[in-house]
Design an enzyme around this catalytic site. Structure first.
Site, PDB file in Angstrom:
ATOM      1  N   SER A 652       0.826  -1.187   0.036  1.00  0.00           N
ATOM      2  CA  SER A 652      -0.184   0.036  -0.151  1.00  0.00           C
ATOM      3  C   SER A 652       0.745   1.207  -0.047  1.00  0.00           C
ATOM      4  CB  SER A 652      -0.896  -0.099   1.076  1.00  0.00           C
ATOM      5  OG  SER A 652      -0.145   0.040   2.434  1.00  0.00           O
ATOM      6  N   LYS A 695      -6.293   4.349   8.153  1.00  0.00           N
ATOM      7  CA  LYS A 695      -5.398   5.064   7.833  1.00  0.00           C
ATOM      8  C   LYS A 695      -5.548   6.590   7.736  1.00  0.00           C
ATOM      9  CE  LYS A 695      -3.043   1.417   4.981  1.00  0.00           C
ATOM     10  NZ  LYS A 695      -2.831   0.868   3.730  1.00  0.00           N
TER      11      LYS A 695
END
Length: 789
Positions: A652, A695
């Site tokens: 990611s 996140k």
């Protein structure tokens, strides 16, 4: 471009419209029957239970807290109660070889009757046998046999004695022995007088005595035969007496159990054995009567009583047995021992059943992880299922340790085994055990989530009502239900799905009800749910607070303002136990002439896991495809996730890494007010990642603590928009223009946001537009290639 990629507040959180919930509280809703969103699992379970061929055992797989165990037990019980009761099983002593007890099958409920009947029979025998041997008729016959033997003996002695008198010799008996002595005038001659007799007289007496001894021996030659015949006649009398006493007691049982295979044969052998051992049971010692009576009773029970192994008298339908600790003995049964005078002894009464015996004819439920923890059990279970029989053995024999024990006759096995476990365990067994697929042919796959539709939302409300009732909680308002639906979508990480983790829902309901009680409310409302969620987050937030504190005091370097070359803010998720939280991490890149390519520092020091390393390697493919079509790609670059001291995995960060690398390559600064997450492929397309909500919230909380400027934001993959279920404070900040979230589909879109300039597009001549980011990348790569040359 920035306007096109910025997400509206409505895209960040999918609200559950209370109009979809046509009720004020769940009080009057119908209970939810069945299993929420598990149609595939229900269909598989019905097939597996209905298929009666061997090998169609079931593996229920899914994550914990999805209700897979309750689903399996409830499904099995609903089917099992409509089925016939299985047979009872008993163990009987093998009267021919006691080391091999025999197993006998009886109709449900009959085993208990047989045990009671045999017990009553033995009690009657212990009363009737002594009475029969004390009967005057038996005593007369016994005395007659003894007199007959004595008469034969006495007659032989009398004949010898008569001949002795003819020779003036007397016959005497002393301590069971017979002797001869000379007599004179009716008196025995002692040795002193006998020695003074003339020699010829003495010789005559001695010859006569020798002759009489021969006659006596000849007369008593048949005495052992007489004794044997007398003993045999007495033994036959004892048997006839015992049989006369015992046989009538067996007749009712013979008639009652005539049609049950194995019982009539056992009763016949039992009667024969009792008749043979009747004298031992009656005994001749009259001292210590109570002690002898106890010993006699114990001997009879040990030899002839019934060991009731499985009693299905009270079972409704077929049994559904869950064994929480599937050890060898708990599953297959065992043979116990008792200590007698320092020695370990056992008998058929000390055979104990296992879960397989209890589940025989029904269903056995086991947890696969616990099953595999126990030595020898999995392979033994396979043997039992293959051979269709249960053998009670000692697992110590697997080590070659042999002990003298019983070897009970195996019990025929007809059971359906249901293993409950994770997907990892299922695939592991499938890979390592070739027999697994043949024995567990039916997979009941538990869904993790359910489509969020108006119908499923209404069913979800009914489910909450049912769970609240089962836990004794207050009813919920429709606002509370709507909030739980939204939270369920967050757990599922998808706006269009609901989580099927029922266990977590129950925990949340219980804590919300606790908050209701503290607030003295009548119903569980949305506010109570919020309080419960907030309290749980506070309980588990120590680690995330410590990390944020280290960023605020600049122990960990993260910028939320300004701009920098070769530096960017990546977004990561840390998983600690069952708690996941997001935190920003600085990504840096440096570029210089050379041919080492892109060096992943994390991989070089063995902290980068394979997926992360793959993401970095893709960067080279992207650079070559995007920029170096007509010249060699030659550079040396290093990429690092700064101040990370543990293992790094996942791709990611690859979007942030390529942007950081391009910044280091072109010396174009990156705006530090943004944090980036997303993976890329070799064509520069941005791909979805996991943990997007955590996140974004991790970076938002840092910006919020430092002070929102109205320019900060996060960049995420466009494919992750459907996964957004952000906290209300983040949505409110976006709505107020204090924070921004951008969704990008390509690397170029991300570059334009981070560098605040056009990325540029490729013209017909193959070159990028002047003064664009991509144009500058090509120029810089050409310079590096020439420098290397």
């Amino acid at each position: 471009m920035e306007k096109d990629t910025r997400l509206a507040p409505s895209q960040l959180y999918r609200v559950c419209d209370t109009e979809l919930l046509p009720f004020k509280t769940t009080e009057n809703l119908e209970n939810f029957s069945g299993f929420f969103g598990q149609e595939r699992a229900i269909e598989a379970m019905e097939f597996g239970v209905g298929m009666h061929r061997p090998g169609y055992n079931l593996f229920v797989m899914g994550n914990p807290h999805t209700g897979r165990f309750s689903f399996a037990m409830d499904s099995l019980k609903s089917v099992a109660k409509k089925q016939r009761k299985p047979h009872d099983w008993v163990y009987l002593n093998n009267l021919d070889d006691s080391r091999h007890p025999i197993s006998v099958r009886l109709p449900a409920g009959k085993a208990g009757q047989l045990r009671r009947d045999i017990k009553h029979l033995l009690e009657s025998i212990l009363v009737e046998l002594p009475a029969a041997f004390e009967n005057p008729a038996y005593q007369r016959q016994k005395l007659k046999l003894e007199r007959n033997f004595t008469r034969l003996y006495d007659k032989a002695i009398e004949d010898v004695e008569r001949q002795a008198r003819e020779h003036s010799i007397a016959l005497y008996r002393d301590s069971g022995s017979i002797g001869f002595t000379p007599v004179s005038e009716g008196q025995a001659i002692d040795e002193a007088v006998f020695s003074q007799l003339p020699e010829d007289v003495r010789d005559a007496f001695n010859q006569a005595i020798a002759y009489l001894e021969e006659v006596l021996n000849d007369s008593l030659t048949e005495m052992p035969q007489w004794r044997r015949e007398a003993a045999e006649k007495l033994k036959q009398l004892d048997r006839d007496t015992a049989r006369t006493a015992v046989t009538p007691l067996f007749l009712p049982l013979r008639d009652k159990y005539a049609n049950i295979n194995g019982v009539p044969d056992y009763l016949t052998k039992m009667e024969t054995s009792l008749v043979k051992s009747a004298v031992d049971l009656v005994g001749e010692e009259k001292t210590l009567e109570s002690s002898f009576e106890s010993q006699r009773r114990s001997m009879v029970e040990t030899e002839y009583s019934v060991n009731l192994l499985v009693d299905n008298r009270k079972t409704k339908g077929s049994p559904v047995i869950y064994e929480a600790h599937p050890s060898y003995e708990n599953l297959f049964g065992r043979v116990e021992y008792t200590s007698e005078m320092g020695a370990l002894v056992t008998n058929h009464r000390l055979i104990r059943p296992g879960a397989l015996h209890q589940a025989n004819g029904g269903y056995l439920v086991l947890e696969s992880e616990k099953l595999l923890e126990q030595p020898f059990v999995y392979s033994a279970l396979k043997r039992a299922l293959k051979s269709h029989q249960i053998r009670i053995e000692s697992p110590a024999s697997e080590f070659g340790i042999s002990t003298i024990t019983l070897d009970p006759e195996p019990v025929p096995l007809k059971v359906k085994v249901i293993l409950i476990g994770s997907r990892q365990t299922y695939y592991l067994l499938q890979e390592l055990d070739h027999d697994f697929e043949k024995m567990f042919r039916v997979v009941v796959d538990f869904d993790e989530d359910v489509q969020r539709t108006p119908a499923s939302i209404r069913n979800y409300a009914r489910l909450m009502k049912t769970l609240a009732d089962e836990e004794g909680l207050a009813p919920l308002t429709r606002a509370a239900v709507a909030r739980l639906v939204e939270h369920s979508s967050r757990l599922a990480e998808d706006q269009d799905l609901l989580s099927a983790h029922i266990g977590e829902l129950v925990d949340l309901l219980c804590e919300a009800d606790f908050r209701r009680i503290r607030a003295d409310g009548d119903y569980i409302d949305a506010g109570h749910v919020e309080l419960a969620l907030g309290a749980k987050e506070r309980r588990t937030s120590r680690m995330s607070e410590k990390i944020q504190e280290s960023i605020l005091n600049e122990t960990v370097l993260i910028d939320t303002e300004g701009q920098a070359v070769g530096k960017s803010n990546g977004l990561t998720v840390l998983q600690v136990g069952d708690v996941a939280f997001g935190t920003p991490a600085r990504i840096t890149a440096t570029v210089h002439p050379g041919n080492r390519g892109i060096v992943d520092i994390e991989r070089e020091v063995a902290l980068g896991q394979p997926i992360h390393s793959k993401g970095v390697l893709i960067l080279s493919g992207y650079l070559g495809h995007q920029y170096a079509q007509d010249f060699p790609l030659t550079l040396s670059a290093s990429i690092a996730l700064e101040q990370s001291y543990g293992y790094v995995d996942g791709d990611s960060a690859s979007l942030a890494e390529i942007c950081t690398l391009i910044s280091a390559l072109t010396h174009i600064p990156i705006l530090q007010r943004y944090a980036i997450t997303g993976s890329i492929n070799q064509y520069g397309e941005v791909q979805a990642i996991g943990g997007v909500n955590e996140k974004i919230e991790g970076f938002f909380h840092l910006c919020q603590t430092r002070g929102l400027t109205g320019k900060q934001g996060a960049v995420i993959p466009k494919a992750n928009v459907r996964n957004l279920m952000l906290k209300s404070e983040v949505v409110a900040a976006v709505e107020a223009g204090e924070f921004h979230i951008h969704a990008v589909a390509t690397v170029d879109e991300c570059l334009e946001i981070l560098m605040d300039r056009k990325a540029g597009h490729r013209k017909e001549d193959g070159n990028y537009t002047q003064r664009s980011v991509n144009h500058k990348v090509v120029l810089r790569l050409r310079e590096l290639a020439k420098a290397k040359a």
